[in-house]
Write an enzyme that holds these catalytic residues in place. Structure first.
Site, mmCIF file in Angstrom:
data_model
loop_
_atom_site.group_PDB
_atom_site.id
_atom_site.type_symbol
_atom_site.label_atom_id
_atom_site.label_comp_id
_atom_site.label_asym_id
_atom_site.label_seq_id
_atom_site.Cartn_x
_atom_site.Cartn_y
_atom_site.Cartn_z
ATOM 1 N N LYS A 1 0.818 -1.208 0.000
ATOM 2 C CA LYS A 1 0.000 0.000 0.000
ATOM 3 C C LYS A 1 0.855 1.262 0.000
ATOM 4 O O LYS A 1 0.581 2.231 0.690
ATOM 5 C CB LYS A 1 -0.939 -0.012 1.201
ATOM 6 C CG LYS A 1 -1.868 -1.211 1.209
ATOM 7 C CD LYS A 1 -2.872 -1.162 2.335
ATOM 8 C CE LYS A 1 -3.765 -2.365 2.395
ATOM 9 N NZ LYS A 1 -4.384 -2.794 1.179
ATOM 10 N N CYS A 2 1.881 1.259 -0.816
ATOM 11 C CA CYS A 2 2.855 2.345 -0.882
ATOM 12 C C CYS A 2 2.797 2.991 -2.256
ATOM 13 O O CYS A 2 2.443 2.337 -3.240
ATOM 14 C CB CYS A 2 4.254 1.753 -0.625
ATOM 15 S SG CYS A 2 5.631 2.897 -0.817
#
Length: 168
Positions: free
Chosen positions: A41-42
């Site tokens: 989730k970057c």
């Protein structure tokens, strides 16, 4: 406080596989390995695409990417092993191996990263991992050959050149 140990082969370190059991890094002896702390989730997560392309391009020549999930940077890898594996496979078609989720900085830093963080990148940075997707190229001798910042794309010329030099 954790001390940095950059002696010996990185491949001597014990670390679990994402799906359980040992990741058995000794199986990569004599190969070049790109170790990358990854997160789902970057903003840099799309680098999975380039990492997979490197894997496909060089695997037959004795190369592998090794993804090391880490949740230390703004909680960007919150899932469990099954969720991480599903995300990587379904979203990015990842075929390269993934280890268990570990800490790469601080007192809980995994021994693997104790061996890695003492090595400087091209700008001279040593020490703590700066963000998700920091990359370490391990040579066929099991030692760190190069370190790349998180912003260095997997298919950047300097990274590809370093990989090819290890495979020559």
């Amino acid at each position: 406080m954790t001390t940095t140990d950059n002696t010996g082969s990185v491949l001597d370190v014990e670390i679990g596989a994402l799906t359980g059991g040992s990741a058995d890094l000794t199986q990569y002896a004599g190969k070049a390995v790109l170790i990358v702390n990854v997160a789902s989730k970057c903003g840099l997560t799309p680098q999975y695409t380039g990492l997979e392309r490197l894997q496909e391009r060089y695997a037959a020549q004795g190369f592998t990417v090794l993804g090391v999930p880490c949740n230390q940077f703004l909680g960007q890898e919150p899932g469990g092993a099954e969720e991480i594996a599903e995300f990587c496979s379904a979203t990015y078609g990842v075929t390269f191996p993934l280890t268990e989720k570990v800490e790469v900085n601080g007192e809980g830093r995994h021994t693997l990263y104790d061996r890695l963080v003492g090595f400087a990148d091209a700008e001279g940075h040593t020490g703590d991992i700066r963000w998700n997707f920091e990359k370490f190229l391990i040579g066929r001798d099991g030692k760190v050959a190069a370190r790349f910042s998180p912003q260095t794309e997997p298919e950047a010329a300097e990274l590809v050149t370093a990989v090819e030099a290890q495979l020559a």
